[in-house]
Structure formats: C-alpha cells, structure tokens
Design a protein around this motif. Structure first.
Motif, PDB file in Angstrom:
ATOM      1  N   GLU A  37       6.615   0.118   3.871  1.00  0.00           N
ATOM      2  CA  GLU A  37       5.309  -0.637   3.920  1.00  0.00           C
ATOM      3  C   GLU A  37       5.254  -2.085   3.121  1.00  0.00           C
ATOM      4  O   GLU A  37       5.616  -2.180   2.054  1.00  0.00           O
ATOM      5  CB  GLU A  37       4.083   0.233   3.082  1.00  0.00           C
ATOM      6  N   THR A  38       4.865  -3.025   4.180  1.00  0.00           N
ATOM      7  CA  THR A  38       4.827  -4.388   3.563  1.00  0.00           C
ATOM      8  C   THR A  38       3.502  -4.749   2.753  1.00  0.00           C
ATOM      9  O   THR A  38       2.818  -3.950   2.683  1.00  0.00           O
ATOM     10  CB  THR A  38       4.882  -5.256   4.497  1.00  0.00           C
ATOM     11  N   ASP A  74      11.119   3.637   5.789  1.00  0.00           N
ATOM     12  CA  ASP A  74       9.653   4.042   5.937  1.00  0.00           C
ATOM     13  C   ASP A  74       9.240   3.108   4.901  1.00  0.00           C
ATOM     14  O   ASP A  74       9.119   3.445   3.658  1.00  0.00           O
ATOM     15  CB  ASP A  74       9.571   5.473   5.516  1.00  0.00           C
ATOM     16  N   ARG A  85       3.806   5.003  -2.757  1.00  0.00           N
ATOM     17  CA  ARG A  85       3.916   5.797  -1.566  1.00  0.00           C
ATOM     18  C   ARG A  85       4.602   7.179  -1.901  1.00  0.00           C
ATOM     19  O   ARG A  85       5.528   7.746  -0.889  1.00  0.00           O
ATOM     20  CB  ARG A  85       4.523   4.705  -0.519  1.00  0.00           C
ATOM     21  N   ALA A 100       7.880  -6.497   0.390  1.00  0.00           N
ATOM     22  CA  ALA A 100       7.638  -5.055   0.278  1.00  0.00           C
ATOM     23  C   ALA A 100       7.642  -5.162  -1.425  1.00  0.00           C
ATOM     24  O   ALA A 100       8.604  -5.598  -1.953  1.00  0.00           O
ATOM     25  CB  ALA A 100       8.439  -4.145   0.959  1.00  0.00           C
TER      26      ALA A 100
END
Length: 121
Positions: A55-56, A53, A83, A64
């Motif tokens: 996110e870039t 999981d 996050r 990332a």
C-alpha cells in the motif's frame, strides 16, 4: 547501488537520490519527520506485480511506508506492520530505500510555504 539506499540525517541525503520526484522527496521528509523509520520508492511496474501486496502512502503513487530488511545481495524484504506484515521481496536494483538516521526529528527542506513569499495578506 549506493544511489538506492539513503540513510537520512538531513535534506541533502534525500535530495541525493535520482528518484523519486521532487514532490515525493518532500513527502519522504514529511514521513520521516512524523516518526516513521523507513520509506521506499517503488516503480509502477513493481507496484502492479501480482506477488506484491504493498500500500502506498497517502498523497503518493510510489512511496510506501514499512520496514526494509536486507534479505540478500539482490533483494529487500519489505513488510508493512500496519497491514499485518503484508509486503513482498523487492529488487535492490529497482527501488530506493530511505531510512531515518538515529535521533533525526526534523528535516529542513527547501520547500517554502505560502507565508515564505513575504508581504502581508
């Protein structure tokens, strides 16, 4: 494995990596200059893995921002504090980690802005 971890003090430390692309290398420099301590380049197949999981970063499909801790001889433990610690375990053989060197505030890159081409507009 040395091409998979880069302690960044200057542009040549980023440029020495065989991956990512030149555009993403410029983005790595920008992210580190902005005060982030760690940027990881991930291949598409790893980003698509169901057990990850991640996110870039904005303007990149493969970079990332987060923290990479040495989990084992073969894996990084990657977390994204912005996050709530989401992330996953990343194979050291497939990702490239860029860590900002102590005291690094600016990384001069070969990229030239529009004003660098000379002439007056």
């Amino acid at each position: 494995m040395t091409d998979r971890y880069h302690l960044v003090r200057e542009w040549s430390d980023i440029d020495a990596a065989s991956e990512p692309s030149e555009r993403d290398k410029q983005r790595v420099a920008s992210i580190l200059e902005a005060g982030r301590n760690c940027v990881v380049w991930l291949p598409t197949w790893l980003l698509d893995a169901e057990d990850k999981d991640i996110e870039t970063a904005e303007a990149s499909e493969h970079l990332a921002v987060g923290g990479a801790a040495d989990y084992s001889e073969d894996a990084w433990e990657f977390t994204q504090s912005h996050r709530d610690g989401k992330g996953g375990y990343l194979p050291k053989s497939s990702v490239v980690v860029f860590e900002r060197g102590e005291g690094v505030e600016e990384i001069e890159t070969p990229q030239t802005g529009l004003t660098g081409f000379g002439g007056d507009c």
